[in-house]
Design an enzyme around this catalytic site. Structure first.
Site, short mmCIF file in Angstrom:
data_model
loop_
_atom_site.label_atom_id
_atom_site.label_comp_id
_atom_site.label_asym_id
_atom_site.label_seq_id
_atom_site.Cartn_x
_atom_site.Cartn_y
_atom_site.Cartn_z
N ILE A 92 0.86 -1.19 0.00
CA ILE A 92 0.00 0.00 0.00
C ILE A 92 0.89 1.23 0.00
O ILE A 92 1.70 1.41 0.90
CB ILE A 92 -0.91 0.03 1.24
N HIS A 93 0.77 2.07 -1.00
CA HIS A 93 1.62 3.27 -1.08
C HIS A 93 0.90 4.36 -1.86
O HIS A 93 -0.28 4.21 -2.19
CB HIS A 93 2.98 2.92 -1.69
#
Lengths: 163, 135
Positions: free
Chosen positions: A13-14
């Site tokens: 997740i970024h």
């Protein structure tokens, strides 16, 4: 589970995921799938923070398949982030049916025989085989950075790189 | 003295450092870590933690200023946060300047509060301020 999108991305997740993909695919949950990440208490604490308010589950491959079959899982629209192509393939072999499969980022593992096929996707010959098996489940694999990018065929990109 | 590490996507951290030094002069114990698009989060984490050690050892501790909550730079800073180093996300130039001016005497925790406050105050609408001043 309505898997609206499966993304193969070892950055998990970024920024690209939270700023554009979640809303573009209309997801109301993110599931991060990888056996090692699911066993790492620090990652399980950090990743939901990174999701900035989107409900997030960090699951092993088996747990992801179980969640998909659960009543809650069947109700939700889920963006699955598989850390590795091998995770994605195991999910498909386990019966998961995402609407589409996209390759996000794969940072190279030092010491492996990888080739950079884009500025952020490293692929080894072994992984190229796995990507072909993923596509053989009936998918045109893409490697779009942003949801609005023109979809290209990732297998074609592998061929052009001799993989 | 508190050491400061800037962490960002690409060259933002290095650029912020250069911009701040244009205003307040060259800084000791200020490090910049910019993530390369091909970098693994594990490698980025190692780079951040080694930068933190280089600026924070032998003084009163360290503070990490990351560009955005939920990006890989802030994710990779999470281990340091859990180990007790304050990590403030959403760094901007007013925040960095205030931190640099206060870090001689403040503790890392106090400096984190300064960063939050000055960062928020630094985002403003110039037109609205001008019309307020004119009216």
């Amino acid at each position: 589970m309505a898997v609206v999108h499966m993304r193969i991305d070892n950055r998990l997740i970024h920024g690209q995921v939270t700023t554009s993909w979640v809303s573009a695919v209309g997801a109301d949950r993110i599931v991060v799938t990888n056996d090692d990440v699911a066993r790492d208490p620090v990652q399980k604490l950090l990743l939901p923070q990174a999701a900035r308010g989107v409900p997030t589950s960090i699951l092993s491959v088996e747990e992801t398949l179980e969640f998909a079959r659960s009543p809650q899982g069947e109700k939700e629209k889920v963006l699955v982030i598989a850390k590795l192509p091998s995770d994605a393939l195991r999910l498909l072999e386990g019966g998961l049916k995402p609407r589409e499969v996209n390759v996000g980022n794969q940072a190279p593992t030092p010491g492996t025989r990888f080739k950079m096929v884009t500025h952020s996707i490293a692929v080894t010959p072994e992984e190229a085989e796995i990507y072909r098996k993923i596509a053989a489940h009936g998918y045109t694999l893409t490697c779009k950075m942003m949801p609005s990018d023109r979809p290209g065929d990732f297998l074609e990109l592998l061929r052009r790189n001799g993989l | 003295m508190v050491g400061v590490v800037l962490v960002s996507h690409g060259p933002l951290a290095e650029g912020l450092k250069a911009a701040a030094e244009m205003i307040v002069g060259p800084q000791e114990r200020l490090a910049a870590v910019g993530m390369d698009p091909a970098a693994a989060v594990e490698a980025l984490r190692a780079e951040i933690e080694s930068a933190l050690a280089s600026v924070a050892e032998g003084v009163d501790g360290g503070l990490i200023l990351a560009d955005m909550l939920g990006g890989s730079p802030s994710n990779a800073s999470g281990y340091a946060a859990l180990a007790g180093t304050p990590v403030i996300c959403g760094v901007n130039l007013p925040m960095l300047l205030e931190v640099l001016m206060r870090r001689e005497t403040a503790s890392p925790g106090e400096l984190a509060a300064v960063a939050l406050e000055s960062g928020r105050r630094g985002v403003t609408d110039l037109g609205a301020q001008l019309s307020g001043a004119a009216g």
